[in-house]
Scaffold this motif. Structure first.
Motif, PDB file in Angstrom:
ATOM      1  N   LEU A  73      86.391 -12.423 -20.232  1.00 14.70           N
ATOM      2  CA  LEU A  73      85.128 -12.815 -20.877  1.00 14.70           C
ATOM      3  C   LEU A  73      85.361 -13.892 -21.924  1.00 14.70           C
ATOM      4  N   VAL A  74      86.433 -13.768 -22.671  1.00 15.99           N
ATOM      5  CA  VAL A  74      86.742 -14.739 -23.710  1.00 15.99           C
ATOM      6  C   VAL A  74      87.253 -16.042 -23.097  1.00 15.99           C
ATOM      7  N   ALA A  75      88.038 -15.926 -22.051  1.00 14.30           N
ATOM      8  CA  ALA A  75      88.681 -17.099 -21.457  1.00 14.30           C
ATOM      9  C   ALA A  75      87.740 -17.929 -20.581  1.00 14.30           C
ATOM     10  N   LEU A  76      86.789 -17.287 -19.932  1.00 20.24           N
ATOM     11  CA  LEU A  76      85.900 -17.991 -19.000  1.00 20.24           C
ATOM     12  C   LEU A  76      84.554 -18.272 -19.654  1.00 20.24           C
ATOM     13  N   SER A  77      84.397 -19.480 -20.136  1.00 16.80           N
ATOM     14  CA  SER A  77      83.200 -19.830 -20.900  1.00 16.80           C
ATOM     15  C   SER A  77      81.920 -19.871 -20.054  1.00 16.80           C
ATOM     16  N   PHE A  78      82.041 -20.077 -18.730  1.00 15.31           N
ATOM     17  CA  PHE A  78      80.829 -20.137 -17.903  1.00 15.31           C
ATOM     18  C   PHE A  78      80.080 -18.803 -17.892  1.00 15.31           C
ATOM     19  N   TRP A  80      79.309 -16.987 -20.439  1.00 20.37           N
ATOM     20  CA  TRP A  80      78.369 -16.927 -21.552  1.00 20.37           C
ATOM     21  C   TRP A  80      77.168 -17.839 -21.352  1.00 20.37           C
ATOM     22  N   ARG A  81      77.171 -18.667 -20.326  1.00 23.39           N
ATOM     23  CA  ARG A  81      76.001 -19.493 -20.017  1.00 23.39           C
ATOM     24  C   ARG A  81      74.980 -18.723 -19.186  1.00 23.39           C
TER      25      ARG A  81
END
Length: 133
Positions: A73-78, A80-81
């Protein structure tokens, strides 16, 4: 000559515990409820209640689940979009399921490790009493 106690292989004990089986014989069930360890193995009669797993399994489970679920969750910014209505259940449901599946297995592995290392409740009580004096 002193009698050497029988060897207890760590790997075998860990695997038997992870499989939720008695670390001594590998046949009897380790639990009689979700996380309640049997007093004695139903197959061989080994005293299973003497191994103090306490909080260790919970800490190890949090560590593992954190790396499996939270780190992506922290590493994959997509992620949070996406909509909050997708991210929250898409995170909490796997988090709960993985935690509930791993916790008894990790507790079994900890009991297996304690069995292999011959750590019992009496040992802990002795060390605590020694420190108080």
């Amino acid at each position: 000559m002193l009698d050497q106690p029988a060897k207890r292989p760590v790997g075998r004990s860990l695997l038997r515990g992870f499989a939720e089986r008695c670390p001594n014989c590998g046949k009897g069930k380790l639990y009689w409820r979700y996380l309640k360890v049997n007093d004695a193995c139903p197959a061989c009669g080994h005293d299973l209640d003497q191994y103090p797993s306490d909080d260790g399994p919970a800490y190890f489970t949090i560590l593992i689940v954190g790396h499996l679920v939270v780190a992506p969750l922290v590493a994959l910014s997509f992620i949070w979009r996406a909509s909050l209505w997708i991210v929250v259940p898409g995170t909490l449901i796997p988090l709960a399921v993985i935690t509930l599946l791993l916790l008894p297995r990790i507790k079994g592995a900890v009991v297996g490790m304690l069995y292999a290392m011959r750590v019992t409740r009496e040992d802990g009580a002795l060390h605590t009493a020694d420190r108080l004096e």
